[in-house]
Write a protein that holds these residues in place. Sequence first.
Motif, short mmCIF file in Angstrom:
data_model
loop_
_atom_site.label_atom_id
_atom_site.label_comp_id
_atom_site.label_asym_id
_atom_site.label_seq_id
_atom_site.Cartn_x
_atom_site.Cartn_y
_atom_site.Cartn_z
N ALA A 1 0.85 -1.20 0.00
CA ALA A 1 0.00 0.00 0.00
C ALA A 1 0.88 1.24 0.00
O ALA A 1 1.92 1.27 0.65
CB ALA A 1 -0.91 0.01 1.22
N GLY A 2 0.45 2.22 -0.74
CA GLY A 2 1.14 3.50 -0.74
C GLY A 2 1.87 3.79 -2.04
O GLY A 2 2.06 2.92 -2.88
N LYS A 3 2.26 5.06 -2.18
CA LYS A 3 2.99 5.49 -3.37
C LYS A 3 3.72 6.78 -3.07
O LYS A 3 3.46 7.44 -2.07
CB LYS A 3 2.02 5.72 -4.53
N THR A 4 4.64 7.12 -3.95
CA THR A 4 5.31 8.41 -3.92
C THR A 4 5.12 9.07 -5.27
O THR A 4 5.37 8.46 -6.30
CB THR A 4 6.82 8.25 -3.63
N VAL A 5 4.65 10.31 -5.26
CA VAL A 5 4.55 11.11 -6.48
C VAL A 5 5.69 12.12 -6.39
O VAL A 5 5.84 12.80 -5.38
CB VAL A 5 3.18 11.82 -6.59
N TRP A 6 6.49 12.19 -7.43
CA TRP A 6 7.69 13.02 -7.41
C TRP A 6 7.75 13.94 -8.64
O TRP A 6 7.13 13.66 -9.66
CB TRP A 6 8.95 12.17 -7.34
N ALA A 7 8.49 15.02 -8.48
CA ALA A 7 8.68 15.96 -9.58
C ALA A 7 10.09 16.53 -9.46
O ALA A 7 10.61 16.73 -8.36
CB ALA A 7 7.65 17.08 -9.50
N ARG A 8 10.72 16.77 -10.63
CA ARG A 8 12.08 17.33 -10.66
C ARG A 8 12.09 18.70 -11.33
O ARG A 8 11.55 18.86 -12.42
CB ARG A 8 13.03 16.39 -11.42
N LEU A 9 12.70 19.63 -10.63
CA LEU A 9 12.89 20.99 -11.14
C LEU A 9 14.38 21.21 -11.35
O LEU A 9 15.20 20.74 -10.55
CB LEU A 9 12.42 22.02 -10.12
N SER A 10 14.72 21.97 -12.35
CA SER A 10 16.10 22.41 -12.51
C SER A 10 16.40 23.40 -11.39
O SER A 10 15.53 24.15 -10.97
CB SER A 10 16.27 23.07 -13.88
N THR A 11 17.65 23.42 -10.93
CA THR A 11 18.02 24.40 -9.91
C THR A 11 18.41 25.75 -10.52
O THR A 11 18.63 26.71 -9.80
CB THR A 11 19.17 23.88 -9.02
N THR A 12 18.46 25.81 -11.86
CA THR A 12 18.71 27.10 -12.50
C THR A 12 17.41 27.88 -12.56
O THR A 12 16.34 27.34 -12.29
CB THR A 12 19.28 26.91 -13.93
N SER A 13 17.49 29.12 -12.94
CA SER A 13 16.29 29.96 -13.00
C SER A 13 15.25 29.37 -13.91
O SER A 13 15.57 28.69 -14.90
CB SER A 13 16.65 31.36 -13.49
N SER A 14 14.01 29.65 -13.62
CA SER A 14 12.89 29.17 -14.41
C SER A 14 13.01 29.67 -15.86
O SER A 14 13.38 30.80 -16.10
CB SER A 14 11.58 29.66 -13.81
N SER A 15 12.67 28.81 -16.80
CA SER A 15 12.72 29.19 -18.20
C SER A 15 11.38 29.75 -18.68
O SER A 15 11.23 30.12 -19.83
CB SER A 15 13.10 27.98 -19.06
N LEU A 16 10.40 29.82 -17.79
CA LEU A 16 9.10 30.36 -18.15
C LEU A 16 9.17 31.88 -18.24
O LEU A 16 9.91 32.51 -17.49
CB LEU A 16 8.04 29.94 -17.13
N PRO A 17 8.38 32.49 -19.12
CA PRO A 17 8.42 33.96 -19.26
C PRO A 17 7.94 34.66 -18.01
O PRO A 17 7.23 34.19 -17.22
CB PRO A 17 7.47 34.23 -20.43
#
Length: 144
Positions: free
Chosen positions: A128-144
């Motif tokens: 039972a159970g799960k882990t949901v994970w996400a990875r972000l770059s440690t550099t500045s966001s590339s979004l406008p």
Amino acid sequence: MPLSVHHTSAALRIVASEEGVAQARAFTEDTLRDWSLGHRGDDAALVVTELAANAVVHAVPRAPADASEVWLDLTRDAGHLTLAVSDPGDAPPVYAPHGTCALEEHGRGLFIVDALCEEWGWTPHPPAGKTVWARLSTTSSSLP
């Protein structure tokens, strides 16, 4: 609020409530500031909010009372920050960007995570159970 913070990892037990989700967000922002990654704080806090809220709203109510813990784990390496929320739920996360209206109040969480992160996924933890994970770059966001 049990927590553990180190130079490259930090963990927090999330209380299964709106207040717990807010604490997870603040913990993420504070930890990233301590790690000199404050420039990624807004994106990371938004991702953690979505992942933690999904766990609290969807996984915890379906879990047995003695298996309702939710944990946030933050880890960093030279180029990435990994945000992971572990919960007692067995069901995979639901990602439905094409069937969700932008004005709907619910159902956009993983769409937001997908837009902000380099990658995300989930790992089941039988029985039972799960882990949901996400990875972000440690550099500045590339979004406008």
